[in-house]
Design a protein around this motif. Sequence first.
Motif, short mmCIF file in Angstrom:
data_model
loop_
_atom_site.label_atom_id
_atom_site.label_comp_id
_atom_site.label_asym_id
_atom_site.label_seq_id
_atom_site.Cartn_x
_atom_site.Cartn_y
_atom_site.Cartn_z
N THR A 229 36.22 51.77 71.26
CA THR A 229 37.62 51.56 70.87
C THR A 229 37.95 52.50 69.71
OG1 THR A 229 37.58 49.24 71.56
CG2 THR A 229 39.29 49.89 69.99
N VAL A 230 38.92 53.38 69.93
CA VAL A 230 39.26 54.42 68.95
C VAL A 230 40.70 54.21 68.48
CG1 VAL A 230 39.43 56.91 68.54
CG2 VAL A 230 37.73 56.03 70.15
N VAL A 231 40.89 54.30 67.17
CA VAL A 231 42.23 54.23 66.58
C VAL A 231 42.74 55.66 66.39
CG1 VAL A 231 43.61 53.49 64.61
CG2 VAL A 231 41.71 52.07 65.42
N LEU A 232 43.84 56.01 67.06
CA LEU A 232 44.48 57.32 66.93
C LEU A 232 45.65 57.18 65.96
CD1 LEU A 232 43.21 57.10 69.91
CD2 LEU A 232 44.74 59.01 70.47
N VAL B 211 47.09 59.10 77.27
CA VAL B 211 46.12 59.46 76.25
C VAL B 211 44.92 59.98 77.02
CG1 VAL B 211 44.60 58.66 74.41
CG2 VAL B 211 46.92 57.73 74.61
N GLU B 212 44.49 61.21 76.70
CA GLU B 212 43.42 61.82 77.48
C GLU B 212 42.29 62.34 76.60
OE1 GLU B 212 45.58 63.43 81.51
OE2 GLU B 212 45.74 64.72 79.73
N PHE B 213 41.07 62.27 77.16
CA PHE B 213 39.86 62.79 76.52
C PHE B 213 39.36 63.92 77.41
CE2 PHE B 213 40.50 58.74 74.68
CZ PHE B 213 39.82 58.68 73.48
N ASP B 214 39.64 65.16 76.99
CA ASP B 214 39.28 66.34 77.79
C ASP B 214 39.90 66.25 79.19
OD1 ASP B 214 38.06 68.42 76.56
OD2 ASP B 214 36.02 67.96 77.22
N GLY B 215 41.12 65.78 79.25
CA GLY B 215 41.81 65.69 80.52
C GLY B 215 41.52 64.45 81.32
N VAL B 216 40.59 63.61 80.84
CA VAL B 216 40.26 62.37 81.52
C VAL B 216 41.06 61.24 80.88
CG1 VAL B 216 38.42 60.75 82.14
CG2 VAL B 216 37.95 63.21 82.03
N ALA C 72 42.27 57.88 79.20
CA ALA C 72 41.59 56.81 78.49
C ALA C 72 41.44 55.60 79.42
CB ALA C 72 42.39 56.42 77.25
N ALA C 73 40.35 54.85 79.23
CA ALA C 73 40.14 53.66 80.05
C ALA C 73 41.33 52.71 79.90
CB ALA C 73 38.84 52.97 79.66
N SER C 74 41.89 52.67 78.70
CA SER C 74 43.11 51.90 78.45
C SER C 74 43.65 52.34 77.09
CB SER C 74 42.83 50.39 78.44
OG SER C 74 41.98 50.04 77.36
N PHE C 75 44.94 52.09 76.84
CA PHE C 75 45.49 52.37 75.51
C PHE C 75 46.68 51.46 75.25
CE2 PHE C 75 47.98 55.25 78.16
CZ PHE C 75 49.27 55.13 77.65
N SER D 49 53.08 55.46 64.90
CA SER D 49 52.05 56.24 64.21
C SER D 49 50.63 55.79 64.55
CB SER D 49 52.26 56.16 62.69
OG SER D 49 52.17 54.81 62.26
N GLN D 50 50.49 54.84 65.49
CA GLN D 50 49.13 54.37 65.80
C GLN D 50 49.00 53.96 67.26
OE1 GLN D 50 46.71 51.96 62.96
NE2 GLN D 50 46.72 50.42 64.56
N ILE D 51 47.86 54.37 67.85
CA ILE D 51 47.50 53.99 69.22
C ILE D 51 46.06 53.50 69.21
CG2 ILE D 51 47.10 54.84 71.58
CD1 ILE D 51 49.23 56.99 71.04
N ILE D 52 45.80 52.44 69.96
CA ILE D 52 44.43 51.97 70.17
C ILE D 52 44.02 52.35 71.58
CG2 ILE D 52 42.85 50.01 70.15
CD1 ILE D 52 44.09 50.53 67.46
N ALA D 53 42.97 53.18 71.71
CA ALA D 53 42.53 53.65 73.03
C ALA D 53 41.05 53.35 73.22
CB ALA D 53 42.79 55.15 73.18
N VAL D 54 40.66 53.15 74.48
CA VAL D 54 39.26 52.94 74.84
C VAL D 54 38.77 54.18 75.58
CG1 VAL D 54 37.63 51.52 76.14
CG2 VAL D 54 39.56 50.45 74.96
N THR D 55 37.68 54.76 75.08
CA THR D 55 37.20 56.01 75.65
C THR D 55 36.69 55.84 77.08
OG1 THR D 55 34.95 55.69 74.80
CG2 THR D 55 36.51 56.85 73.39
#
Length: 424
Positions: A104-107, A118-123, A125-128, A134-140
């Motif tokens: 779980t990552v706080v952006l 929300v993408e990680f190298d084009g993939v 996020a599992a959820s966000f 000013s804040q997003i919670i995303a799961v890698t």
Amino acid sequence: MPPPVVSSVSPNQGPAAGGTTVTVTGTGFTGVTSVRFGAKSSPAFTSSSTTKITARTPSGTGTVNVTVTTSGGTSTQSVPFTYVPAPSLTGLSPAEGPVSGGTTVVLTGASFSGVTAVEFDGVPAASFTVDSSSQIIAVTPAHAAGPAAVTVTTSSGTSNALNFTYTAAPSVTGLSPNQGPVSGGTTVTLTGANFSAATAVQFGGVAAASFTVDSGSQITAVAPSHAGGAAAVTVTTPGGTSNPADPNAFFYYAAPPSLTGLVPPSGTTAGGTTVTLTGSDLLGATAVEFGGVAAASFTVDSSTQITAVAPSHAAGTAAVTVTTLGGSSNPVGYVYLDTPVLVSVEPDLGPADGGTVVTLTGNNVAAATDVQFGAVTASFTVVSPTQITTVVPADTAGPVSVTVTTPAGTSNGLTYTRLAAPNI
């Protein structure tokens, strides 16, 4: 001609870069010469009727008034269009996690309204979840080890990229030394892989007293105090925790070993007798000795039992001890015996129906376990280390070999003759 009237614009917001196609509605749109968004003219517009214009927005910032100009003048109504800036990223917390994903990552950043991806190298996020502008919670998502560019996309564009580092889980392949006292304090060198950024080292679930990451493949840790026995050693990093099922346990010994018994308690001077040692705290045994001579071999069966093969030794009692890192055990006597030897049988003949009391004289017969006349076992009494009395068993007539057996082996045979009764 009266000036045009603007009543609405749809959509009423778009990216700061411009390029949004909007529909302007109103009246008096005959002979339109310009459509403006604030001070900037639309780069392209089409008046499809006197009440509708299709226009493309120029670049801009903030909220501006949309106006239409014809030969009759310029509209004066306040119809806003808001330029929404593209999202921007300023931070990730945490900035690393396991390749399996699930972190779980706080952006943090700005302009997160209307986030579509929300993408990680084009993939993706599992959820966000967008908590605020000013804040997003995303799961890698899962990803190969290494850096991954994280971006946020809204209708206004895609943000700058910040790197999230995917880390492979650590693995422990060796410990040196692999045992120590329950009081702790042993300095242990862990070898393995992916140790960089280690956040914890545990011995059986108890945090190491201290540890230092020497390299990606080595950690130096100080063992904590712990209950006796085997304790799985694990390393934790942002990439996960090493497998506790790895065969890399640190053995805690509680006290010096103690011995309570030997079975059998004696054997031949030639050695080779398999002896079962019983006691406590026998795990981690490094030596088993018979009178200071190392056992021919030994196996630690459990914390309370060792199976050892006696070495050769002179006749007499030898002190058996077990040694672990905790110290040496109390000694327990093991008797080495010479093979028994028979010298005489008195008397050496008697009736065939048995019952004759015979005295056997010889050497090394004190530990006798069996007396036989031929293949028949006789009752006996050990009188001294050199003498046994026995009763001849009933049997057929004829000479038989008399032998004595001890844990050291079986003696030579001497002849005893059983006489048949006369047939009258």
